[in-house]
Design an enzyme around this catalytic site. Structure first.
Site, mmCIF file in Angstrom:
data_model
loop_
_atom_site.group_PDB
_atom_site.id
_atom_site.type_symbol
_atom_site.label_atom_id
_atom_site.label_comp_id
_atom_site.label_asym_id
_atom_site.label_seq_id
_atom_site.Cartn_x
_atom_site.Cartn_y
_atom_site.Cartn_z
ATOM 1 C CG ASP A 33 20.659 21.783 37.774
ATOM 2 O OD1 ASP A 33 20.064 21.220 38.713
ATOM 3 O OD2 ASP A 33 20.132 22.161 36.714
ATOM 4 C CE LYS B 268 10.943 -16.760 30.176
ATOM 5 N NZ LYS B 268 11.133 -16.759 31.591
ATOM 6 C CB CYS C 124 33.228 -15.482 60.617
ATOM 7 S SG CYS C 124 32.540 -17.132 60.490
ATOM 8 C CD GLU D 90 -1.860 -15.614 25.344
ATOM 9 O OE1 GLU D 90 -2.775 -16.446 25.465
ATOM 10 O OE2 GLU D 90 -1.875 -14.473 25.824
ATOM 11 C CE1 TYR E 288 -0.989 -11.087 30.350
ATOM 12 C CE2 TYR E 288 0.077 -9.947 28.527
ATOM 13 C CZ TYR E 288 0.025 -10.281 29.867
ATOM 14 O OH TYR E 288 0.975 -9.804 30.721
ATOM 15 C CB CYS F 27 29.659 -20.091 57.493
ATOM 16 S SG CYS F 27 30.169 -19.314 59.019
ATOM 17 C CD GLU G 116 28.470 20.538 44.511
ATOM 18 O OE1 GLU G 116 28.720 19.829 45.466
ATOM 19 O OE2 GLU G 116 27.998 21.710 44.579
ATOM 20 C CE LYS H 155 6.544 -15.098 30.445
ATOM 21 N NZ LYS H 155 7.358 -13.900 30.664
ATOM 22 C CD GLU I 182 3.982 -8.112 29.548
ATOM 23 O OE1 GLU I 182 2.973 -8.488 30.198
ATOM 24 O OE2 GLU I 182 5.148 -8.322 29.912
ATOM 25 C CG ASP J 172 11.095 -9.365 27.348
ATOM 26 O OD1 ASP J 172 10.743 -9.254 28.543
ATOM 27 O OD2 ASP J 172 12.271 -9.508 26.996
ATOM 28 C CB SER K 246 4.926 -14.775 38.230
ATOM 29 O OG SER K 246 4.993 -15.570 39.359
ATOM 30 C CG LEU K 247 2.676 -17.033 33.422
ATOM 31 C CD1 LEU K 247 2.894 -16.721 31.958
ATOM 32 C CD2 LEU K 247 1.398 -17.836 33.603
ATOM 33 C CG ASP L 38 24.253 17.713 35.537
ATOM 34 O OD1 ASP L 38 23.362 16.918 35.909
ATOM 35 O OD2 ASP L 38 24.026 18.763 34.910
ATOM 36 C CB CYS M 157 29.178 -15.680 60.375
ATOM 37 S SG CYS M 157 29.791 -15.438 58.708
ATOM 38 C CB CYS N 257 33.192 -18.997 56.977
ATOM 39 S SG CYS N 257 32.329 -17.464 56.609
ATOM 40 C CE LYS O 230 -2.306 -16.746 29.266
ATOM 41 N NZ LYS O 230 -2.730 -15.415 28.848
HETATM 42 S S1 IVH Z 1 -0.710 -14.606 31.463
HETATM 43 C C1 IVH Z 1 -2.074 -15.567 35.765
HETATM 44 N N1 IVH Z 1 0.008 -14.102 29.020
HETATM 45 O O1 IVH Z 1 4.597 -12.868 31.854
HETATM 46 C C2 IVH Z 1 -1.129 -15.413 34.656
HETATM 47 N N2 IVH Z 1 1.405 -13.333 30.774
HETATM 48 O O2 IVH Z 1 5.804 -14.637 33.871
HETATM 49 C C3 IVH Z 1 -1.209 -14.108 33.985
HETATM 50 N N3 IVH Z 1 3.340 -12.057 30.027
HETATM 51 O O3 IVH Z 1 3.601 -11.097 34.685
HETATM 52 C C4 IVH Z 1 -0.185 -13.935 32.955
HETATM 53 N N4 IVH Z 1 2.909 -12.168 27.872
HETATM 54 O O4 IVH Z 1 3.838 -9.812 32.528
HETATM 55 C C5 IVH Z 1 0.320 -13.980 30.303
HETATM 56 N N5 IVH Z 1 0.516 -13.673 26.815
HETATM 57 C C6 IVH Z 1 0.810 -13.543 28.095
HETATM 58 C C7 IVH Z 1 1.939 -12.852 28.522
HETATM 59 C C8 IVH Z 1 2.211 -12.772 29.884
HETATM 60 C C9 IVH Z 1 3.732 -11.706 28.789
HETATM 61 C C10 IVH Z 1 4.064 -11.724 31.250
HETATM 62 C C11 IVH Z 1 3.240 -11.056 32.312
HETATM 63 C C12 IVH Z 1 3.408 -11.884 33.544
HETATM 64 C C13 IVH Z 1 4.631 -12.666 33.223
HETATM 65 C C14 IVH Z 1 4.594 -13.984 33.953
#
Ligand code: IVH
Length: 755
Positions: free
Chosen positions: A62, A344, A441, A144, A256, A462, A64, A146, A204, A148, A111-112, A66, A468, A438, A320
């Site tokens: 332990d 954003k 290389c 709505e 959501y 390059c 070590e 977003k 979330e 975090d 993702s969005l 640490d 390389c 480069c 959406k």
């Molecule tokens: S909708 C198909 N609604 O943002 C799309 N995402 O950049 C489903 N997030 O991975 C996502 N608040 O983790 C949606 N009101 C919200 C959100 C949200 C946060 C996050 C979510 C997603 C990321 C996409």
């Protein structure tokens, strides 16, 4: 993180590696020495963590452990530049991923795409309207916050929570069911009479600001590590091996979205979220319905104004399309829905000084300038470097070593230099001279010229290719990375180490590593940072990838412009590496054709004005193999040229051949479940009345069909609307089946509703 506990009776200890790692007080380390030691410590601690978490007897005490950890933290405190994303300190509380079971999402977690201005929201609305061919009809959106935090998918069967999973890579996440059961905001059982038999509720997991402060105060009092921000705290708390720890952390949840569902209780996004509320979830009270881009941006600015008072972190607003039938029609592009966008908040900024400009060589040989900065906190994260993109960007902003600059970061994006504060420039600062060789290389580094426009590429590359070293390590790292060969235990550090020791110089070497190691005097398992178990695991992981899916194989090669999506497109068409290679070898690109013509006809024939108008279009079309490749939906001339160039280089073919003597790629997974058109090549022609052309294409692809722009013997089906001309004729002459738009819907309607 708490230190891995040693067994009661520690195993006889090896000579502690700490001796060689602790020759100097941290204060007197040079940045280079610090970087080297930091890297060595990272490997060592990671190996120890792995050993501990995988329940092998750890071979240090332990105390070590640490000490190693303390030294690591001291180095990072003195040299914050080392605190990259890889830093172990950034993974406070997070247990190794391997410990959690994997959950494959029945419906991927996407993702969005992002918008950063009101204009981009207006473009988004216009794009959606265009796609749906909505002229004056009312089109509703929801808007709505977003949140975090980190997204989580909760599966309920017969109203009871059965599985909870993190997003992971979108296709597969970690099983965090036991931890999620401790979150008060998440119902174990749903109430109401409209709960479907199966429903995955998504949303979330986050930590409120006040709870975060209190948690950090507790951590500090207990001498534990502090979390950088509420998001990290939420992630660290959810991904705990011990659910008791999660239970002690104040996590919350907003619902959501949803994944798999046996039935849906509503027909709009808004009503779905209302249903979640009735079932017992917290839903965000700032959700509204908007009917125009203007209403969307108004709501965005209202929320922006309240942001600091909300009590939890948000990084923007999500818009959406409200109607679910329209969401379905809109579908997805790559990994983001066409029907949603994240608006954003502007990035956060800070002022600091450029200490130097370093040139990094990427795996494709791109020379990227990076500003080395006096470390500064931007939006809660220490930033010590910023990308400068390319030499034009440096020149345009006239960034010089010694300059005081404004840097910004937005979300996970790499920090950027926004502008120079010219009045703070030291008198001796001179314009930056970008290298033309480069740094790795010494080969020439050149800017390619676009064959069509004659414009110089922004990126200097390059020309050293496989000789390389920078590209070699990068290529190997890419090769073993998660979406390529995905070889666990062969991370960036290990690749670098194996390369430095001369054990790895080409992808095929990975597959001979075990045999060579067995025959070697200086075995891997005796080297610093490695141990018997990790070496054994590595070899097992390598063994397990001898039948990697063929699209991963192609992606892994690092062919210019061939990312995951293009690798899939190519493999869906050609099926095997050999077929693709053959096609690339046979292909004659328009540029090659032009060169050949030039050689035989003399240069005059190509001078503008003199060029023969009848001959030119023929010359610029490339041969049949080229056309076949560029006819693949989504594959354009630039990608195809990347493929052709790659395979026409003998050294690359050698690499592939060597690899194929150790690896037998498996066919790629089917795109969609069986549909009447899966695997078929479809051509749409004439006027479509029920859907736009984009929509038709997306629908066909969703059902596993390939969409082509031209009719050939390979076409399986032509969907012809009024006004169809030459394509229809060609289809008839080739005996290809031709159907109407109505027939199309009759054929695939049902399958599409299920897809
Ligand atoms: S909708 C198909 N609604 O943002 C799309 N995402 O950049 C489903 N997030 O991975 C996502 N608040 O983790 C949606 N009101 C919200 C959100 C949200 C946060 C996050 C979510 C997603 C990321 C996409």
């Amino acid at each position: 993180m708490t230190a891995p506990k040693a067994p009661q009776t520690p195993a006889p200890q090896k000579t502690p590696d700490t001796d060689s790692l602790r020759p100097l007080p941290v204060n007197s380390l040079s940045p280079d020495e610090a970087a080297r030691e930091h890297a060595a410590l990272t490997d060592r601690i990671r190996a120890l963590d792995e050993a501990y978490y995988q329940e092998d007897a750890p071979d240090v005490s332990d105390g070590e452990y640490d000490a190693l950890r303390r030294r690591y933290e001291e180095i990072e405190a003195r040299f914050p530049a080392l605190k990259g994303t890889e830093s172990l300190s950034n993974r406070v509380g997070a247990a190794p991923v391997e410990k959690f079971g994997k959950v494959t999402h029945a419906v991927p977690m996407l993702s969005l795409s992002n918008a950063f201005s009101d204009e981009e929201i207006a473009e988004f609305v216009a794009r959606v309207r265009r796609f749906l061919a909505f002229d004056d009809e009312v089109l509703e959106f929801t808007s709505e916050p977003k949140i975090d935090g980190l997204s989580c998918s909760l599966r309920y069967e017969q109203g009871r929570l059965t599985v909870a999973a993190t997003r992971g890579d979108g296709a597969q996440g970690e099983d965090v069911t036991a931890n999620v059961r401790t979150i008060a905001d998440i119902p174990q059982e749903l109430k109401g009479d409209d709960v479907p038999d199966i429903i995955e509720v998504r949303g979330e997991v986050y930590m409120a600001g006040a709870d975060f402060e209190a948690l950090n105060a507790r951590q500090a009092a207990a001498g534990e590590k502090l979390f950088a921000n509420p998001r990290n705290a939420a992630a660290g708390s959810l991904r705990q091996l011990d659910p008791k720890v999660t239970a002690s952390r104040p996590l919350k949840f907003f619902a959501y979205a949803w994944g798999e569902a046996s039935a849906l209780p509503a027909e709009t996004q808004f009503a779905m979220v209302e249903a979640f509320g009735r079932w017992g979830f917290s839903v965000n009270p700032l959700t509204i319905i908007a009917r125009s881009a203007q209403e969307l941006t108004q709501h965005f600015h209202r929320i922006e104004e309240q942001r600091a008072r909300l009590g939890y972190d948000i990084d923007g607003v999500v818009c959406k399309v409200n109607r679910l039938d329209l969401q379905r029609r809109l579908g997805f592009v790559s990994r983001s829905p066409r029907w949603a966008i994240a608006h954003k908040f502007p990035a956060e900024q800070a002022i600091t000084i450029v200490e130097g400009i370093d040139i990094q060589v990427g795996r494709t040989g791109a020379l990227t300038p990076v500003a080395r900065l006096v470390p500064i906190t931007v939006g809660g994260v220490v930033v010590s470097s910023a990308t400068l993109h390319n030499e034009d960007e440096i020149a345009r902003k006239d960034i010089r070593v010694g300059d005081t600059v404004v840097v910004q970061r937005a979300g996970d994006v790499i920090p950027q230099v926004v502008r120079v504060l010219a009045d703070k420039r030291p008198p001796q600062a001179h314009p930056f001279a970008f290298p033309t060789t480069c740094p790795a290389c010494g080969s020439h580094a050149v800017r390619e010229e676009d064959p069509k426009t004659g414009k110089l590429d922004a990126v200097r590359r390059c020309t050293g290719g496989l000789i390389c070293p920078a590209q070699m390590v990068e290529r190997l790292r890419h090769f073993v990375s998660r979406n390529a060969f995905d070889i666990e235990g062969l991370g960036e550090k290990q690749v670098q180490a194996l390369f430095d020791w001369g054990l790895l110089a080409s992808p095929a070497d990975i597959f001979t590593l075990e045999d060579r190691n067995a025959a070697s005097l200086q075995r891997l398992e005796n080297r610093e940072g490695w141990g018997k178990t990790s070496v054994k695991k590595l070899f097992a992981a390598i063994e397990g990838r001898r039948n990697v899916a063929v699209d991963r194989f192609i992606f892994a090669l690092g062919i210019r412009h061939v990312g995951e999506t293009n690798a899939k497109r190519l493999m869906r068409h050609y099926g095997t590496v050999e077929a693709l290679e053959q096609a690339a070898l046979t292909a004659v690109t328009p540029a090659q054709e032009q060169l050949a013509a030039q050689a035989s006809a003399g240069d005059d024939a190509l001078l503008p004005g003199l060029a023969d108008t009848a001959a030119r279009p023929r010359r610029l079309k490339g041969n049949e193999a080229w056309q076949e490749m560029t006819n693949i939906d989504g594959i354009g001339a630039v990608v195809a040229e990347g493929v052709v160039d790659f395979f026409q280089e003998p050294r690359n073919r050698e690499v592939v051949a060597a690899l194929l003597s150790h690896v037998t790629p498996a066919p790629m997974e089917a795109v969609a479940r069986e549909s009447p058109v899966s695997g078929k090549t479809v051509v749409f022609t004439g006027t479509l009345e029920k859907m736009t052309r984009d929509e038709a294409k997306a629908m066909a692809e969703r059902l596993g069909a390939k969409v082509s722009g031209s009719v050939s013997a390979k076409t399986s089906l032509v969907v012809a609307g009024p006004g169809a001309g030459s394509k229809l004729e060609k289809a008839q002459s080739l005996g290809v089946e031709v159907i109407s738009e109505d027939d199309w819907f009759a054929l695939v309607g049902e399958a599409d509703a299920e897809a």
